[in-house]
Design a protein around this motif. Structure first.
Motif, PDB file in Angstrom:
ATOM      1  N   SER A 236      11.625   6.879 -14.362  1.00  0.00           N
ATOM      2  CA  SER A 236      10.655   7.968 -14.453  1.00  0.00           C
ATOM      3  C   SER A 236      10.655   8.577 -15.850  1.00  0.00           C
ATOM      4  N   ILE A 249       8.560  13.197 -11.695  1.00  0.00           N
ATOM      5  CA  ILE A 249       9.707  14.098 -11.597  1.00  0.00           C
ATOM      6  C   ILE A 249      10.969  13.357 -12.018  1.00  0.00           C
ATOM      7  N   THR A 256      15.244   9.823  -6.579  1.00  0.00           N
ATOM      8  CA  THR A 256      14.249  10.883  -6.751  1.00  0.00           C
ATOM      9  C   THR A 256      12.843  10.370  -6.436  1.00  0.00           C
ATOM     10  N   THR A 257      12.505   9.259  -7.076  1.00  0.00           N
ATOM     11  CA  THR A 257      11.144   8.746  -6.890  1.00  0.00           C
ATOM     12  C   THR A 257      11.060   7.992  -5.559  1.00  0.00           C
ATOM     13  N   ASP A 276       5.351   3.799 -11.844  1.00  0.00           N
ATOM     14  CA  ASP A 276       6.730   4.235 -11.639  1.00  0.00           C
ATOM     15  C   ASP A 276       7.084   3.939 -10.185  1.00  0.00           C
TER      16      ASP A 276
HETATM   17 MG   LIG Z   1      12.370   8.237 -10.662  1.00  0.00          MG
END
Ligand SMILES: [Mg+2]
Ligand SMILES: Nc1nc2c(ncn2[C@@H]2O[C@H](COP(=O)(O)OP(=O)(O)OP(=O)(O)O)[C@@H](O)[C@H]2O)c(=O)[nH]1
Lengths: 446, 627
Positions: A236, A249, A256-257, A276
């Motif tokens: 990211s 983010i 996270t993603t 992403d």
């Molecule tokens: Mg990420």
């Protein structure tokens, strides 16, 4: 558009790029025959009733077209006045395109030209005469758009290439026709066998051109470049850096993603879609798991993958990646002093070091892809591809006829058909064009 | 000759190949017909080469025969050498050709015309057309002698006579053909009615004395040992087989010609008319193809026992002296003597886009043009048009539907459609490559294609028609037999030599389809009733079978050219105001004013998108008018 033509035509009839429901239409005498070869349903197709079922074909992967609705309209009770089949499918541009490609491989079907459905509707009297002017404007506008497009670099080059192929064919045909119409004169005719080489060359060019099609489509839609790697490797972060904005983010937490995020950038004049993705790892979390699935799909569908490694993460390379071109990036070089050897690019998202090198590498890859085209030409429209598929087949027929030692008038008939097909792009070749060639090239006349 | 009355149904002006077919067709269809010619004994005179037929032209002659015309019969009766051209190619482009005895040919035609019931001949010169309704309807024709004849339909077939101007070197003089006077007045009276006219040029080679030629230096060319007649009704065909002779020009010949160019009306710009590229003069060939050091010449007899030969390939308008000197450098012609030199002739023509598919002019009702007046060249092209004009003149009087042949039905259909949709800028000649459905239009199936139509028109004789119908039945029976009879592999392998041995039974049809296999190869396994068919019919059937794939493909293409082709365009349409149609197309459409959408689509510069728009706009106009 060929107003005298009773071919069966096929086209996507929802505006391109709109998600959700897509409609592909087939119109003409072969519409019903064709759909019955692909469509399976517990119910019979009944005119004007929507029938639920699935599409099956060797070239369609299992389950891809499970939920389809097919409606058959019997001519003259259809918008085009001919037998008409509407196939509604779920899914975006990719699936529509795939279905169209598969249908165009059915014998006798051809891609509709601009405005052709509307024109047939008009001819069948389905469009009110008061709207005739509007139809006229439409065709006129499409015509103009085509002219404008011709100035576009790709179409311009395509035109040059097709013209030169067409010139070569006309030359071949001239050799045959001169012999047929002036055999009572003292001209040194070369035997039809002499055409094998030039025709084989034309066929090779057509094949090379067809090979550019997939890539040509991608140029049109954008080259897909997902960023893939272990969680927390910095995908990211890199995505944001390449975009030049904080789109995704970024946190210190692995995983996270989840959902994929895509955004287009322009490299070497072409649109590149950066994607992403969720980091790849074994996980219990249902949300994360489906994120990983999507990442794998993206890899499937990718033209180029940026594989992100980092010193503090362990990257497992998925099987899906074997056949895809990739750039191996080693991120976070600010954290460690010794780097693994087999990476393409070493960079740090934190300091920005090495980012230029990645951009350069991206640029080179894109330019290389473009050069794969034939003389700077890539096929990017389904209609053009359809023309070249039929053209290649017809040239093969010509070669068979020559090798089978058929009379020159039969070979000429095959060649004329090939020229007619090419003429769908360049415009028609008339008998006078051939006679002019004969008169300028041979001394005829008793 | 005395003419019995002042008024006729149909009047034909000109007694050439077009005029004869027109006049015979009209009188045979029961219309009172007058043929106006300057000289009765010049009827059917072949003004250029002593030959009928040839590539693509042979097809036309066969079609004329199937439709009840005279040209094929005349050729069979007066031919002195018959040859099938393109014999080494496939059947679709085989084409019969014959050397004719010009004198016999002409007197045959004089005989037929003078004995034709309902046909009268007036010797004289037509000088103007007479019309009514402000020049929109024909009512008669005026002659030089001041005698006027009334008519319902007038067919003009003036050939090269309208304001004909002959050139030989720097000299030029008015004439219709050498030794015959030009026709003056008709052009002017047509221009006054609003017709557009232009100038074309054609040429003819010298005629030489046979006894001045040393034939030992030439190559003999004979006709076929087993000649085929042109006409379906010719029986017991046993024509003479006279020789032609081939010799060649050389660099010396070309040097002499080059030296004489300053006296060439072609190169000094005296000749304004455009000549045909497929039939160039020798000086044209020498200049345009300077790299060729030799051109072939054919010495052809003009009639039996004639001391006169035609030098095919040496058409010229150079001064007589240059023609003679250059020809004397050719082997065999060292001592050649002229009967007369070659010459070029310029004449008026009327661009045929002014015609309908019936050969009637769009401008004046009842007025028809046929032959060289329409900018064509060739006897066969002229005769075809004459026949169609004659038929349609009669039908227009009776109010019957026009008789129009489609491009997919006949070379005649291609010819006329080309004429009316093209802007001819050189004399038009038929070539097989002009026929997009060439594979369907073979010389040998002309009668299968057209005899029924000719019979229904009332021209083709009943006996011929019934004969053709009978052959059709036999053909379809035999084709079915070929398609359904399987032959064991061991028999096939013993019969035909092929690279691969056959392992399974195959139909006779599939055996015939193998490369190189002809019907002769399988004759031994065919039943008697097949082998007893006439060789011509058996070959026709075998060709249909062998190339059935191609024939089927052509048929499908013809079928796809469907309904909108025949959609007619009202003649009041204002093309220039059709803003949506491209500028070039608007101009062309306005000039040619096509009768149907099919014709419009074949005009050069009119794109498929233009045609689509045209259909839309015309539907709109038609609906407005019917409201
Ligand atoms: Mg990420
Ligand atoms: N020191 C340093 N830290 C970095 C660098 N690049 C990314 N990071 C940090 O690494 C952590 C993870 O970064 P992300 O960009 O969220 O990583 P990701 O690969 O998208 O992670 P997932 O979305 O969880 O798969 C963040 O705390 C970043 O600040 C770098 O070059 N150097």
């Amino acid at each position: 558009m060929l107003p005298f033509d009773e071919d069966t035509i096929v086209a996507i009839s929802t505006p391109p790029g709109i998600g959700g429901l897509a409609v592909v239409r087939i119109s003409g005498p072969l519409a019903l025959d064709t759909i019955s070869q692909y469509f399976t349903s517990p119910q019979e197709l009944t005119p004007r009733y929507a029938t639920y079922g699935k599409l099956k074909h060797a070239d369609l992967s299992e389950g891809e077209f499970d939920d389809c609705i097919v409606t058959f309209f019997k001519g003259p009770h259809s918008v085009t006045g001919e037998d008409l089949v509407e196939i509604s499918i779920h899914g975006g541009a990719y699936l529509q395109q795939k279905l169209l490609e598969v249908l165009l491989r059915a014998p006798g079907l051809r891609a509709a030209s601009a405005g052709e459905f509307t024109f047939r509707s008009f001819l069948s009297g389905r469009i009110d005469l008061s709207r005739a002017e509007a139809v006229a404007d439409l065709i006129h506008a499409k015509d103009k758009a085509a002219h404008k497009n011709a100035r576009n670099q790709f179409l311009g080059n395509l035109r040059l290439l097709v013209d030169s192929m067409s010139d070569k064919l006309i030359h071949s045909l001239t050799v045959l026709e001169a012999e047929l119409d002036f055999s009572d004169q003292e001209i040194d005719f070369s035997p039809p066998q002499a055409l094998i080489d030039p025709l084989s060359e034309i066929k090779t060019t057509a094949e090379a051109l067809l090979d550019t099609y997939f890539y040509g489509r991608r140029l049109e839609e954008g080259i897909r470049v997902p960023l893939v790697g272990a969680p927390n490797s910095g995908k990211s972060s890199l995505f944001n850096l390449l975009l030049g904005e904080e789109r995704a983010i970024v946190t210190a937490q692995a995983g996270t993603t989840r959902d994929t995020i895509e955004k287009a950038i322009v490299v070497a004049g072409h649109s590149i879609i950066l994607v992403d993705t969720a980091g790849l790892r074994e996980t219990q979390s249902e949300a994360e798991l489906s994120g990983v699935d999507r990442s794998l799909d993206e890899i499937d569908n990718a033209d180029l993958v940026i594989l992100v490694h980092a010193p503090d993460t362990e990257t497992s390379i998925p099987d899906e990646l074997i056949h895809t071109p990739q750039i191996a990036v080693f991120n976070k070089i600010d954290l460690v002093s010794d780097h693994p050897r087999d990476m393409d690019i070493y960079l740090s998202c934190a300091t920005g070091e090495g980012l230029d090198l990645l951009k350069k590498s991206l640029y080179t890859q894109v330019v290389n892809m473009i050069n794969e085209g034939v003389g700077g030409v890539v096929l990017n429209s389904e209609r053009h591809r359809d023309v070249f598929v039929r053209f290649r087949g017809q040239i093969a027929t010509c070669l068979d006829s020559i090798r089978g030692e058929l009379g020159p008038e039969y070979i000429a008939s095959d060649l004329r058909l090939a020229l007619d097909i090419l003429g769908e792009i360049t415009g028609k070749t008339t008998p006078d064009d051939i006679l002019n060639q004969i008169f300028s090239g041979f001394c005829v006349g008793k | 000759m005395n003419v019995s009355r002042e008024s006729f149904d149909v009047i034909v002006v000109g007694g050439g190949h077009a005029g004869i077919e027109a006049a015979l067709a009209a009188s045979r269809l029961g219309k009172s017909t007058l043929l106006i010619t300057m000289e009765t004994k010049a009827l059917g005179r072949a003004s250029c080469n002593p030959a009928i037929g040839g590539l693509a032209k042979g097809h036309l002659v066969r079609e004329i025969d199937a439709l009840g015309g005279e040209m094929a019969k005349a050729t069979d009766q007066t031919g002195i050498q018959f040859k099938m051209l393109n014999r080494s190619k496939g059947r679709a482009v085989w084409s019969p050709r014959a050397q004719i005895d010009k004198k016999a040919y002409s007197s045959y035609m004089v005989d037929v015309c003078t004995n034709q019931q309902g046909l009268e001949i007036y010797e004289g010169e037509a000088t103007s057309v007479i019309s009514s309704n402000e020049g929109t309807k024909i009512t008669g024709v005026m002659t030089r002698a001041g005698r006027a004849f009334g008519c319902e339909a007038l067919i003009l077939t003036n050939g090269t006579f309208l304001n004909g101007l002959i050139h030989i070197g720097n000299e030029s003089f008015s004439a219709g053909r050498i030794g015959e006077s030009a026709s003056v007045g008709i052009t002017e009276s047509l221009v006054a009615l609003g017709f557009e006219t232009g100038r074309l040029k054609t040429g003819t080679p010298p005629r030489i004395k046979r006894d001045s030629v040393d034939f030992s230096k030439t190559t003999i060319q004979a006709g076929d040992q087993q000649p085929e007649p042109f006409s379906f009704s010719t029986r017991d065909f046993d024509p003479p087989n006279e020789y032609c002779y081939i010799t060649n020009t050389n660099e010396k010949t070309h040097a002499i010609i080059n030296g004489g160019l300053e006296f060439s009306p072609l190169f000094t710009g005296v000749i304004q008319g455009v000549g045909p590229r497929y039939c160039p003069s020798i000086e044209d060939k020498v200049v345009r193809f300077a790299e060729k050091t030799s051109h072939q010449l054919f010495l052809e007899p003009e009639w039996t026992d004639a001391n006169q030969l035609y030098v095919n390939g040496f058409s010229s308008s150079l001064p007589e002296e240059v023609q003679l000197n250059s020809l004397r450098s050719v082997p065999g012609l060292e001592k050649v003597e002229f009967i007369r030199p070659g010459y070029a002739i310029e004449y008026d023509f009327f661009p045929p886009s002014q015609l309908k598919a019936t050969m009637e002019t769009k401008r004046v009702k009842g007025l028809f043009f046929a032959g060289q007046i329409n900018g064509t060249s060739g006897y066969e092209e002229a005769a075809s048009q004459g026949l169609i004009a004659g038929i349609n003149a009669c039908r227009s009087i009776g109010g019957s539907d026009p008789f129009v042949l489609e491009r997919s039905e006949a070379y005649i259909g291609v010819l006329i459609d080309d004429l009316i949709t093209k802007d001819t800028d050189e004399p038009y000649r038929m070539f097989t490559s002009r026929a997009e459905h060439r594979l369907l239009l073979r010389y040998d199936n002309a009668h299968f294609r057209l005899a029924e139509k000719g019979y229904r028109l009332g021209l083709t004789e009943k006996a011929l028609y019934e004969d053709v119908e009978n052959q059709k039945r036999l053909a379809s029976k035999t084709e079915t037999y070929f398609n359904s009879t399987y032959i064991k592999p061991e028999i096939i392998n013993g019969l035909v030599e092929t690279q691969t041995t056959v392992k399974e039974s195959q139909t006779l049809a599939n055996i015939l389809k193998r490369p190189g296999v002809t019907v002769a190869d399988i004759q031994s396994i065919l039943p008697n009733w097949v082998n007893d068919l006439s060789p011509a019919l058996l070959t026709l059937i075998a060709t249909n079978t062998k190339y059935s794939g191609y024939i089927e493909r052509e048929r499908q293409q013809v079928e796809r050219l469907s309904k909108h082709q025949t959609m007619s365009i009202p003649d009041t349409v204002d093309y220039l105001s059709m803003q949506a149609v491209s500028f070039e197309a608007r101009q062309k459409l306005d000039k040619i004013r096509p009768e149907t959408i099919g014709q419009a689509s074949r005009i050069s510069g009119v794109t498929p998108a233009d045609v689509s728009l045209l259909i839309i706009l015309i539907k709109k106009i038609v609906s407005r008018e019917t409201r």
